[in-house]
Design a protein around this motif. Sequence first.
Motif, PDB file in Angstrom:
ATOM      1  N   ALA A 235      26.605  49.532  41.701  1.00 16.28           N
ATOM      2  CA  ALA A 235      26.207  48.051  41.334  1.00 16.28           C
ATOM      3  C   ALA A 235      27.762  47.755  40.619  1.00 16.28           C
ATOM      4  N   GLN A 236      27.637  48.719  39.790  1.00 18.06           N
ATOM      5  CA  GLN A 236      29.037  48.308  38.672  1.00 18.06           C
ATOM      6  C   GLN A 236      30.360  48.149  39.702  1.00 18.06           C
ATOM      7  N   THR A 237      30.548  48.728  40.657  1.00 16.57           N
ATOM      8  CA  THR A 237      31.959  48.533  41.566  1.00 16.57           C
ATOM      9  C   THR A 237      31.667  47.291  42.095  1.00 16.57           C
ATOM     10  N   ALA A 238      30.620  47.071  42.639  1.00 18.73           N
ATOM     11  CA  ALA A 238      30.465  45.740  43.597  1.00 18.73           C
ATOM     12  C   ALA A 238      30.720  44.696  42.327  1.00 18.73           C
ATOM     13  N   PHE A 239      30.234  44.817  41.258  1.00 19.39           N
ATOM     14  CA  PHE A 239      30.392  43.705  40.278  1.00 19.39           C
ATOM     15  C   PHE A 239      31.822  43.386  39.949  1.00 19.39           C
TER      16      PHE A 239
ATOM     17  N   LEU B  97      34.374  44.363  41.795  1.00 20.77           N
ATOM     18  CA  LEU B  97      35.221  43.735  42.821  1.00 20.77           C
ATOM     19  C   LEU B  97      34.929  42.295  42.819  1.00 20.77           C
ATOM     20  N   THR B  98      33.569  41.854  42.567  1.00 24.68           N
ATOM     21  CA  THR B  98      33.432  40.446  42.848  1.00 24.68           C
ATOM     22  C   THR B  98      34.038  39.522  41.584  1.00 24.68           C
ATOM     23  N   LEU B  99      34.159  40.150  40.433  1.00 26.34           N
ATOM     24  CA  LEU B  99      34.583  39.312  39.175  1.00 26.34           C
ATOM     25  C   LEU B  99      36.201  39.226  39.665  1.00 26.34           C
ATOM     26  N   GLU B 100      36.779  40.330  40.165  1.00 27.05           N
ATOM     27  CA  GLU B 100      38.294  40.106  40.547  1.00 27.05           C
ATOM     28  C   GLU B 100      38.469  38.850  41.643  1.00 27.05           C
ATOM     29  N   PHE B 101      37.634  39.136  42.590  1.00 25.95           N
ATOM     30  CA  PHE B 101      37.532  38.100  43.540  1.00 25.95           C
ATOM     31  C   PHE B 101      37.598  36.642  42.934  1.00 25.95           C
ATOM     32  N   VAL B 102      36.242  36.418  42.280  1.00 25.77           N
ATOM     33  CA  VAL B 102      36.149  34.805  41.795  1.00 25.77           C
ATOM     34  C   VAL B 102      37.157  34.380  40.711  1.00 25.77           C
ATOM     35  N   LYS B 103      37.991  35.350  40.363  1.00 20.33           N
ATOM     36  CA  LYS B 103      39.018  35.080  39.507  1.00 20.33           C
ATOM     37  C   LYS B 103      40.273  34.379  40.163  1.00 20.33           C
ATOM     38  N   GLU B 104      40.434  34.978  41.386  1.00 17.71           N
ATOM     39  CA  GLU B 104      41.467  34.785  42.295  1.00 17.71           C
ATOM     40  C   GLU B 104      41.473  33.788  43.300  1.00 17.71           C
ATOM     41  N   ARG B 105      40.179  33.598  43.980  1.00 19.41           N
ATOM     42  CA  ARG B 105      39.733  32.749  44.941  1.00 19.41           C
ATOM     43  C   ARG B 105      39.581  31.193  44.608  1.00 19.41           C
ATOM     44  N   ARG B 106      40.192  30.314  44.932  1.00 22.42           N
ATOM     45  CA  ARG B 106      40.278  28.887  44.489  1.00 22.42           C
ATOM     46  C   ARG B 106      39.581  27.893  45.467  1.00 22.42           C
ATOM     47  N   ALA B 107      38.842  26.954  45.073  1.00 23.09           N
ATOM     48  CA  ALA B 107      38.380  25.981  45.743  1.00 23.09           C
ATOM     49  C   ALA B 107      38.129  24.647  44.707  1.00 23.09           C
TER      50      ALA B 107
ATOM     51  N   MET C 199      29.440  47.387  51.143  1.00 18.98           N
ATOM     52  CA  MET C 199      28.492  47.891  50.133  1.00 18.98           C
ATOM     53  C   MET C 199      27.162  47.170  50.059  1.00 18.98           C
ATOM     54  N   PHE C 200      27.271  45.961  50.983  1.00 24.03           N
ATOM     55  CA  PHE C 200      25.910  45.362  50.996  1.00 24.03           C
ATOM     56  C   PHE C 200      25.047  46.150  52.039  1.00 24.03           C
TER      57      PHE C 200
ATOM     58  N   SER D 235      33.185  59.543  42.319  1.00 28.10           N
ATOM     59  CA  SER D 235      33.149  59.693  43.535  1.00 28.10           C
ATOM     60  C   SER D 235      32.786  58.465  44.443  1.00 28.10           C
ATOM     61  N   VAL D 236      31.749  57.558  43.798  1.00 30.91           N
ATOM     62  CA  VAL D 236      31.379  56.416  44.531  1.00 30.91           C
ATOM     63  C   VAL D 236      32.361  55.404  44.407  1.00 30.91           C
ATOM     64  N   ARG D 237      33.008  55.497  43.329  1.00 27.29           N
ATOM     65  CA  ARG D 237      34.311  54.490  43.089  1.00 27.29           C
ATOM     66  C   ARG D 237      35.564  54.699  43.930  1.00 27.29           C
ATOM     67  N   TRP D 238      35.881  56.101  43.959  1.00 27.90           N
ATOM     68  CA  TRP D 238      37.179  56.380  44.714  1.00 27.90           C
ATOM     69  C   TRP D 238      37.081  57.108  46.177  1.00 27.90           C
ATOM     70  N   THR D 239      35.773  57.618  46.346  1.00 20.73           N
ATOM     71  CA  THR D 239      35.559  58.016  47.859  1.00 20.73           C
ATOM     72  C   THR D 239      34.718  57.419  48.484  1.00 20.73           C
ATOM     73  N   ASP D 240      33.526  57.758  48.362  1.00 21.97           N
ATOM     74  CA  ASP D 240      32.488  56.853  49.232  1.00 21.97           C
ATOM     75  C   ASP D 240      30.996  57.376  48.706  1.00 21.97           C
TER      76      ASP D 240
END
Length: 386
Positions: free
Chosen positions: A255-259, A261-271, A353-354, A80-85
């Motif tokens: 927390a697992q869901t936030a992790f 999402l963040t992992l996916e983001f840091v693999k994509e985002r470039r600097a 989520m924050f 539910s946390v992952r797919w609804t709210d």
Amino acid sequence: MAFPRMHLEPEHEMFRDSVRRYLKEELSGDVERWREQGHVDREAFRKFGEQGWLCLWAEEEYGGIGVRDIRYDQILQEESVRWTDIGFFHNAHSMLVGPYLDRFANPAQKARFLPGVVSGDVIMGIAMTEPDTGSDLAAIRTRAESKGDHWLLNGAKTYISNGIIGDLFVVAAKTGEGRGQIGLFVVTSDMEGFSRGRHLKKMGLPVQDTAELRFDNIRVPAENLLGDPGKGFAYMTECLAVERTMSAISSMAHAQTAFDLTLEFVKERRAFGRPIGAFQNTRFVMADLRTRLDAVQSYLDQCVMLANEDKLSPEDAASLKLLSSELQGDVVDAGVQMHGGAGFMDEYPISRMFRDARIARIYAGTSEIMKEIIGRGLGLGERELR
Ligand SMILES: Cc1cc2nc3c(=O)[nH]c(=O)nc-3n(C[C@H](O)[C@H](O)[C@H](O)COP(=O)(O)OP(=O)(O)OC[C@H]3O[C@@H](n4cnc5c(N)ncnc54)[C@H](O)[C@@H]3O)c2cc1C
């Protein structure tokens, strides 16, 4: 690359697949609207009821399926946390309030209340907190006076989950002068003298309705008292271990869901010509969180097994709630930081989520109260706290 969940059997994973499929297909599309209206649709509870997913523990004679295995409740909550709210509080209905009916209602009360609760036609809440007191529950002022065939109930509650959409509330009220002399009463929204106050505006959890309740000279029938009128404090202490386990399940799912999402983001985002995940700082932050998530998840899964056998101590439940809610806070905070400016934007789920995470260190008992319970369990101080 998460640590294996040793406590789950193949049938639990099969259950997870069907829950996930159902939530994605039937409910995930409604979440944005729920956020805007400030509560879930009552229909969402009915849909859960139709699937047999409310109060899994309720016996067949009351319309339930009689499954007393918290691992299934854990899976319902994780998905539910992952797919609804995280604010769809079916777990509060089934596993925070439900246990009071399961443990302390007599067969006649179960026959009256459980069928509607299991089908989702009746939505439940628990009303302990008052405008003047939350952590110090023994100091509540809501009062129930015995009048023979009924109790006269007067008082006010606040911050009550499912307070707007709820139909049935387990209400804690003083029944005598002694500190902690409390009774638990089933109060329904159709009783004369029952009213709802404000639908409270919050920092986060927009999908979960939180409200004030008032009781003005409600004549609560004597047969709506749960158990002994002087033992409500002990009953709450008993049920709070499961409540804190459920709260920990939510925190860890979040927390697992936030992790992820963040992992996916840091693999994509470039600097500076490379993914931000390639910086040593990002790797270290993510590695540290991964390690802590695996450790706390394993502890949580063990606590679920202990709770299944009714052997989870209040101190262990407090440690679990403390660890998981603090970790949830750390993961979403790091997640926002790793997202940079995007982490502050509503359109990125990590920002929401924050905000949603902040309450985890407060409700179901604050982190300070958890430390008090653990410390007192070590023989340091008196033991009155719940
Ligand atoms: C979104 C939401 C949903 C909620 N849902 C429900 C619900 O469904 N039913 C319900 O009954 N309640 C509900 N609550 C209430 C929640 O359980 C209380 O807010 C919580 O227990 C804290 O009580 P309080 O707000 O009165 O804070 P207080 O007790 O006033 O505490 C204020 C601060 O003092 C600290 N403090 C208090 N005592 C001590 C101590 N002995 N030692 C050290 N520090 C201490 C606390 O840790 C906290 O930091 C909900 C709250 C929120 C925000």
